[in-house]
Design a protein around this motif. Structure first.
Motif, PDB file in Angstrom:
ATOM      1  N   UNK A  84     -26.520 -27.264  26.089  1.00 46.00           N
ATOM      2  CA  UNK A  84     -26.068 -28.654  26.161  1.00 46.00           C
ATOM      3  C   UNK A  84     -27.179 -29.552  26.700  1.00 46.00           C
ATOM      4  N   UNK A  85     -27.954 -29.040  27.652  1.00 50.19           N
ATOM      5  CA  UNK A  85     -29.072 -29.814  28.200  1.00 50.19           C
ATOM      6  C   UNK A  85     -30.097 -30.124  27.121  1.00 50.19           C
ATOM      7  N   UNK A  86     -30.423 -29.127  26.301  1.00 51.39           N
ATOM      8  CA  UNK A  86     -31.386 -29.343  25.221  1.00 51.39           C
ATOM      9  C   UNK A  86     -30.860 -30.363  24.216  1.00 51.39           C
ATOM     10  N   UNK A  87     -29.547 -30.296  23.934  1.00 49.00           N
ATOM     11  CA  UNK A  87     -28.945 -31.253  23.002  1.00 49.00           C
ATOM     12  C   UNK A  87     -29.070 -32.684  23.544  1.00 49.00           C
ATOM     13  N   UNK A  88     -28.850 -32.858  24.855  1.00 47.30           N
ATOM     14  CA  UNK A  88     -28.984 -34.192  25.457  1.00 47.30           C
ATOM     15  C   UNK A  88     -30.427 -34.700  25.370  1.00 47.30           C
ATOM     16  N   UNK A  89     -31.368 -33.813  25.632  1.00 46.77           N
ATOM     17  CA  UNK A  89     -32.782 -34.210  25.578  1.00 46.77           C
ATOM     18  C   UNK A  89     -33.173 -34.608  24.153  1.00 46.77           C
ATOM     19  N   UNK A  90     -32.736 -33.798  23.172  1.00 48.04           N
ATOM     20  CA  UNK A  90     -32.991 -34.138  21.770  1.00 48.04           C
ATOM     21  C   UNK A  90     -32.425 -35.520  21.444  1.00 48.04           C
ATOM     22  N   UNK A  91     -31.175 -35.741  21.844  1.00 50.37           N
ATOM     23  CA  UNK A  91     -30.506 -37.018  21.535  1.00 50.37           C
ATOM     24  C   UNK A  91     -31.254 -38.187  22.148  1.00 50.37           C
ATOM     25  N   UNK A  92     -31.641 -38.038  23.402  1.00 48.41           N
ATOM     26  CA  UNK A  92     -32.309 -39.138  24.098  1.00 48.41           C
ATOM     27  C   UNK A  92     -33.624 -39.488  23.427  1.00 48.41           C
ATOM     28  N   UNK A  93     -34.441 -38.486  23.161  1.00 44.82           N
ATOM     29  CA  UNK A  93     -35.771 -38.766  22.614  1.00 44.82           C
ATOM     30  C   UNK A  93     -35.674 -39.365  21.217  1.00 44.82           C
ATOM     31  N   UNK A  94     -34.839 -38.788  20.359  1.00 41.70           N
ATOM     32  CA  UNK A  94     -34.734 -39.289  18.983  1.00 41.70           C
ATOM     33  C   UNK A  94     -34.184 -40.716  18.950  1.00 41.70           C
ATOM     34  N   UNK A  95     -33.086 -40.950  19.690  1.00 40.97           N
ATOM     35  CA  UNK A  95     -32.470 -42.274  19.691  1.00 40.97           C
ATOM     36  C   UNK A  95     -33.400 -43.299  20.342  1.00 40.97           C
TER      37      UNK A  95
END
Length: 358
Positions: free
Chosen positions: A79-90
């Motif tokens: 879940x942490x990796x998913x949040x990091x992915x979301x933040x950087x891409x968005x």
């Protein structure tokens, strides 16, 4: 059942490959801290530039990184990796759309590439990289047709670009340093495992052979002397039979420490097999080796110690042989073995030098 082992975000490949890598997740936590600090700096920067939308976007980013940091600390890594992915891409997409491609926000997308290969199987990583490339190119193409939604002055845009470029350079440098150190550490561990006996932490038999052959090669080039000591713990089987194999292991470890303490810096000591040890003494003749061997024997004999409630006393028999130029290593050690056997036959707890005529 296989699906049930996936984490809550469906990122099973990441968890499977990296869950057992504490260094990787330690790096991820540090990156969260660094990224949150960068976003705090961005908050003040965009306020100064008169761009409140971008300023508050960075506050949302800080919240996401803090949440990801907490998830990493509680081992909810997927879940942490998913949040990091979301933040950087968005964040990269919004920053680019709002103030333009020249802002350099798109560079942050490139930070994912090393993490993808570290956290996934090779095939999945290439697929993810291809998707990231497609997103990157699409964002670039879009900016040919879409004007920045909240443009800023050219000087301010240059400042944002340089700031982003500096941050990306620093983070890539940090990642590179981390992976280089990690690879170096892994190589040292593999080297240690390949050359060391796991019980005694002495050199293993294979590495002692390599060291001896190198020393012999040096001896053949220069007029040097080499002496071998073959050491055997007297009546070792009795320790295992009477006290158990755990005590036997402790005896081997104790002897290893004692023998190492007696040897010189240039000498090498290894576990030759079972309760036998081999010492390699470079630049040492037979007479000098006898003195060293006798010191080793006496040190062990005088060592009275307790192990798991048992009072233990250990003795050594030692065979000594000088290397003869031109002979094979196995012959030199075989002569030390014969000397050791002579010591055993003569009553043990002795040092014997292999005689030249034998």
């Amino acid at each position: 059942m296989a699906q049930g082992r996936k984490n809550e975000t469906g990122l099973a490949p990441v968890a499977r490959r990296t869950h057992s890598r504490p260094q990787f997740w330690q790096l991820a936590r540090r990156c969260c801290q660094l990224a949150a600090s960068v976003d705090v700096a961005f908050f003040f920067l965009f306020h100064l530039l008169g761009s409140p939308i971008l300023a508050w976007i960075n506050i949302a980013s800080v919240s996401l990184y803090l949440a990801a940091f907490h998830l990493l600390n509680t081992r909810r890594n997927g879940l942490a990796i998913a949040l990091i992915w979301t933040e950087v891409i968005v964040h990269a997409a919004l920053g680019t759309l709002l103030i333009g491609w020249d802002s350099g926000f798109h560079y942050f997308l490139l930070m994912f590439i090393p993490a993808l290969f570290a956290g996934m199987t090779t095939t999945r990583a290439w697929i993810a990289v291809a998707g990231l490339w497609a997103f990157y190119v699409s964002l670039y193409a879009m900016m040919w047709f879409v004007e920045p939604l909240q443009p800023i002055s050219s000087n301010a845009l240059l400042g944002v670009f340089l700031f982003n470029l500096t941050v990306v350079f620093c983070m890539f440098s940090y990642l590179s340093l981390f992976y280089v150190n990690n690879v170096s550490s892994a190589q040292r561990k593999l080297q240690f495992m390949a050359t060391t006996d796991p019980l005694t932490r002495l050199f293993n038999r294979r590495h002692m052979i390599e060291l001896a052959e190198k020393e012999i090669a040096r001896c053949e080039r220069h007029p040097l002397q080499i002496t071998f000591l073959l050491l055997d713990i007297d009546h070792f089987k009795q320790f295992n039979d009477r006290y158990g194999h755990d005590v036997g292991d402790r005896v081997l470890q104790r002897m290893s420490a004692l023998l190492t303490s007696v040897l010189r810096t240039q000498d090498s000591l290894g576990r030759w097999g079972g309760e036998e040890f081999l010492a390699l003494l470079p630049d040492t003749d037979g007479e000098q080796a006898l003195l060293i061997a006798e010191r080793m024997r006496a040190t062990v004999e005088q060592d009275q110690w307790e192990c798991e409630g048992f009072a233990l006393s250990v003795t050594l028999s030692i065979g000594v042989s000088e290397y003869r130029p031109g002979e094979d290593l196995s012959l030199a050690i075989a002569r030390a073995d014969r000397a050791l056997y002579q010591g055993k036959e003569a009553g043990r707890n002795r040092v014997e030098l292999e005689l030249a005529g034998l």
